[in-house]
Design an enzyme around this catalytic site. Structure first.
Site, PDB file in Angstrom:
ATOM      1  N   GLU A 174       7.658  13.326  43.644  1.00  0.00           N
ATOM      2  CA  GLU A 174       8.827  13.973  43.051  1.00  0.00           C
ATOM      3  C   GLU A 174       9.042  15.248  43.854  1.00  0.00           C
ATOM      4  OE1 GLU A 174      10.653  16.535  39.492  1.00  0.00           O
ATOM      5  OE2 GLU A 174       8.508  16.475  39.863  1.00  0.00           O
TER       6      GLU A 174
ATOM      7  N   ASP B 217       3.795  14.719  40.473  1.00  0.00           N
ATOM      8  CA  ASP B 217       4.757  15.630  39.868  1.00  0.00           C
ATOM      9  C   ASP B 217       4.885  16.927  40.658  1.00  0.00           C
ATOM     10  OD1 ASP B 217       6.412  16.484  37.519  1.00  0.00           O
ATOM     11  OD2 ASP B 217       4.824  17.986  37.346  1.00  0.00           O
TER      12      ASP B 217
END
Length: 634
Positions: free
Chosen positions: A367, A314
Site C-alpha cells: 500500500e 500497510d
C-alpha cells in the site's frame, strides 16, 4: 526462591544470526514453548530485554507474583533472558515483569512472541501451541499457478468484526466464518480474500492497525487453531488468503512493545524517526538488527504456520520517507541529504527477498501512495521487490470522475485516460478499499452522481470499467451490493439491502464481472504488460466514450471494451477494430438482470472493411446508457 531451571533453545549460531539481523525464525526460539526437560513437562520462556536487570515470569500460576520465577540472562550480550518453568501447561496466563537498568522503571509486558492472547480488554499472553492438521494440500501444491501475477486476482477485503454479526449482535467466530464467509466468497466469485489485520490489537476503533500481539490471531473470534480452520476452509474452496501486515508502526499501550525494557527497544530512539504524528504511535527502528529479525520473522511466521498466500503491507509510504507527515524542522535528512529513509528501504528489500526465497507461490503487496520508483520491481533491478502495488492514483482519479454529473464528464476525460500512461510502471492493483468509505467520504455507492437509477447504473459502470482496466482488483466488503451508508466497524453490513432489486443487481453484476475476469485470459495474462492493452479511442470527449482492446497470449481471445459514461443512448456508434470477422457481446452492464434498461447489441455484429480510429476495420454498435459493453472478436 527462584523456581526457574536453566535451559536454552538457542545455539551460538542462533545468537549470531539474531545479532546480525538475519534470524528469520525467531519464533522457534523466543516466546513460550511447551517442552519436556529430563522427563518433566513445562514451558521454556525466552524474551529479548537487554536493558533489564531482572525479568520475572508472572501469571495465574504464581498469583502474578514477581521474583518467584526469574529468568536468567544469557552470557553472550544478546540481551536474551530465558529459563524453563516445570509444571505449567497450555492455557496458562502470563506476562513478563521487567526491572530496567534505566532509573527505577518497571514494566509488565505481554510476550512479543505470544501465540495467543487474552480477549481484549484483558492483556495477558496465553501459553499455546500451533498443532493443527491441515487439509489444504491440494491448494498448497497448486498455489504457484493460482497465485501468480499472470492469473486472475480479484480480492474481497474484509473486516471480520463487521462483515456480519449474529442475531445477538455479537461477532461471528472463525468457525462460523469458515461456513458463511467462505460460501459467500465462493458464490460471488472472488479469487482471494484480504483480512484487515487479524493480529491481536487492543483497540477496536483502530480496525486492527495498532498491533500488540504480532504472532497471535485476535482472540475476539476464537483460538489460533480456529483461524487456521478458516484459512483451511478458504483454501479447500479454492480461495487465496491475503493478510494485512503492519510493520510501519505500533501503539504505546503499557503491555505492548513500546519502551519494552525501559528503553527504546523496538522503536527508534529519535522521535523524528520513532513517532508517527498521524497515528499517535511508535515507529520501528529499522536500522536495528534485532528489530529487523523480529519483523521478518513475523512475516515468515504467518506464511509458514497459517498458510497465508500473500501479505499486504500497510502504510509503506510512511516508511519510505523521513518527512512523511512532518513539517520542516521535524525531520532530519539522510546521510546523502535526501528525504528517503535508507534503513526502511533496506529493510523492505530484505523482507521481500526473505519472503520470495523462502516460499513458492506467495505475493507481497505494497500500500504505497507516492511516486517512489520501482516498488514492484525485482531487487536485482534496483526495485523494492514487492509483487504488486496499490494504484492509488487510479482510485483517486476514477472516484473523482464518477462523482461528477455526467453532463460535465466531457471536460474530465483525462481522469479516466491518464492511468493508462503509467499503468506499466508498476504491477498495479486497483483498490476500492475501506479507506474510501469512512470519515465522511460516503460509501462507494454514495459517491455516484445522478438520480437513483443513474447512481446504480454508475456503480455498475464503475465496477465494469475497473474489471476491464489492466491490473488486479480489490473491493471492500459491502461495496459488492451497493452498501448505501458508510462502513461502521461497530456493526454488521446492511445485508437487508439485498431484498431490493437494484442492490441485488449490483451483487449479480459483480459476480458476473468476476466470472468475466477469471474466464477470459485477455483480462489477466498480460495485466501488467504494455502489450495487454491497446486504445481504440480515448479522445471522444464530447460523448464521454472510451474504447480499448484487452489482449492475452492468444490473439483469438482478445476482448473489445466500450464504456459510455453518460446516460445518452447511442443506437449507432462506430469503433475501429484490428481485424475482420464479427463481434459478439459477452457482457453488458445495462442488462436487465442487473437493474439496467436492457439495451443490448444484436447477437452478431459484422465487422466491415471501413477504416476508423486508425484501425483497418470497423463496426457499428449500440452503446447503452451509463454502460460498459464487452465483445469477443472473431
Amino acid at each position: 526462591m527462584n523456581q526457574v531451571q536453566t535451559h536454552s533453545l538457542f545455539t551460538d549460531f542462533d545468537i549470531d544470526l539474531f545479532k546480525s539481523g538475519k534470524h528469520f525464525r525467531l519464533y522457534e526460539k523466543l516466546g513460550a514453548h511447551r517442552i519436556e526437560v529430563e522427563g518433566i513437562k513445562g514451558v521454556y520462556f525466552a524474551v529479548w530485554a537487554p536493558s533489564a536487570k531482572s525479568v520475572s515470569v508472572v501469571g495465574d500460576f504464581n498469583s502474578w507474583t514477581q521474583h518467584l520465577h526469574q529468568l536468567q540472562v544469557r552470557w553472550d550480550s544478546s540481551g536474551i533472558w530465558e529459563g524453563f518453568i516445570p509444571g505449567i501447561d497450555k492455557g496458562t496466563l502470563y506476562k513478563y515483569k521487567i526491572e530496567s537498568t534505566i532509573a527505577s522503571i518497571v514494566t509488565e509486558k505481554a510476550d512479543p512472541f505470544a501465540l495467543y492472547c487474552e480477549h481484549p480488554p484483558q492483556t495477558a499472553s496465553v501459553v499455546w501451541d500451533l498443532d493443527y492438521k491441515w487439509k489444504d494440500a491440494k491448494w498448497m501444491e497448486t498455489r504457484k499457478e493460482k497465485n501468480a501475477l499472470d492469473k486472475p486476482y480479484s480480492v474481497y477485503e474484509v473486516h471480520l468484526g463487521s462483515w456480519k454479526r449474529n442475531a445477538d449482535g455479537n461477532f461471528l467466530t472463525y468457525i462460523e466464518l469458515a461456513t458463511e464467509l467462505v460460501a459467500y466468497i465462493k458464490e460471488t466469485g472472488f479469487t482471494h480474500v484480504e483480512f484487515m489485520p487479524i493480529m491481536e490489537y487492543p483497540y477496536d476503533p483502530s480496525w486492527g492497525y495498532q498491533l500488540v500481539g504480532y504472532f497471535a490471531p485476535t482472540s475476539r473470534f476464537g483460538k489460533p487453531q480456529d483461524f487456521m480452520f478458516l484459512v483451511d476452509a478458504l483454501h479447500q474452496a479454492g480461495i487465496g488468503v491475503i493478510l494485512d501486515w503492519v510493520p510501519s508502526h505500533f501503539p504505546d499501550d503499557a503491555h505492548g512493545l513500546g519502551y519494552f525494557d525501559g528503553s527504546n527497544l523496538y522503536e527508534h530512539p529519535d522521535r523524528r524517526k520513532g513517532y508517527h504524528p498521524d497515528w499517535k504511535s511508535l515507529v520501528f527502528n529499522y536500522g536495528r538488527n534485532e528489530v529487523r529479525s523480529f519483523l521478518i520473522s513475523n512475516a515468515i511466521f504467518w506464511l509458514q504456520y497459517y498458510h497465508a498466500d500473500a501479505l499486504r503491507v500497510d502504510a509503506v509510504a510512511s516508511m519510505l520517507y523521513l518527512d512523511y507527515s512532518r513539517n520542516d524542522g521535524e525531520w532530519e535528512p539522510n546521510v546523502f541529504g535526501g528525504r528517503e529513509n535508507l534503513d526502511s528501504i533496506s529493510f523492505l528489500k530484505e523482507f521481500n527477498e526473505a519472503v520470495y526465497t523462502t516460499f513458492e507461490g506467495v505475493q507481497t503487496i505494497a500500500e504505497e501512495s507516492t511516486s517512489f520508483p520501482m516498488v514492484s520491481r525485482p531487487i536485482f533491478n534496483g526495485g523494492l521487490g514487492f509483487g504488486m502495488k496499490w494504484m492509488m492514483g487510479w482510485m483517486h482519479d476514477t472516484l473523482k470522475y464518477f462523482q461528477k454529473e455526467s453532463v460535465y464528464r466531457k471536460y474530465h476525460q483525462n481522469n479516466l485516460t491518464f492511468s493508462m500512461t503509467y499503468m506499466n510502471s508498476e504491477n498495479f492493483m486497483l483498490p476500492l478499499s475501506h479507506d474510501e468509505v469512512v470519515y465522511g467520504k460516503a460509501s462507494i455507492f454514495g459517491k455516484m452522481s445522478g438520480d437513483e437509477w443513474q447512481r446504480f447504473a454508475n456503480l455498475r459502470l464503475l465496477y465494469s470499467y475497473m474489471f476491464t482496466h489492466p491490473g488486479t482488483k480489490l473491493l471492500f466488503m459491502g461495496s459488492e451490493f451497493g452498501q448505501s451508508r458508510e462502513w461502521n466497524f461497530k456493526g454488521s453490513l446492511d445485508w437487508d439491502l439485498l431484498q431490493y432489486d437494484y442492490h441485488a443487481g449490483i451483487k449479480k453484476c459483480i459476480t458476473d464481472l468476476n466470472t468475466l475476469y477469471t474466464k477470459n485470459p485477455a483480462l489477466y495474462e498480460k495485466q501488467f504488460d504494455a502489450d495487454g492493452f491497446e486504445w481504440i479511442n480515448y479522445s471522444d470527449h464530447q460523448n464521454s466514450v472510451i474504447a480499448y482492446i484487452r489482449k492475452g497470449n492468444n490473439p483469438k481471445q482478445y476482448l473489445i471494451i466500450v464504456c459510455n459514461m453518460t446516460p445518452v443512448v447511442h443506437p449507432i456508434y462506430q469503433i475501429g477494430l484490428p481485424k475482420k470477422g464479427k463481434l459478439t457481446e459477452i457482457f453488458n452492464s445495462d442488462s436487465k438482470v442487473y437493474g439496467g434498461s436492457g439495451i443490448t447489441n444484436p447477437k452478431f455484429i459484422k465487422i466491415n472493411t471501413t477504416p476508423y480510429n486508425g484501425k483497418d476495420f470497423s463496426a457499428e454498435i449500440v452503446l447503452p446508457p451509463l454502460g460498459v459493453t464487452v465483445f469477443k472478436i472473431g
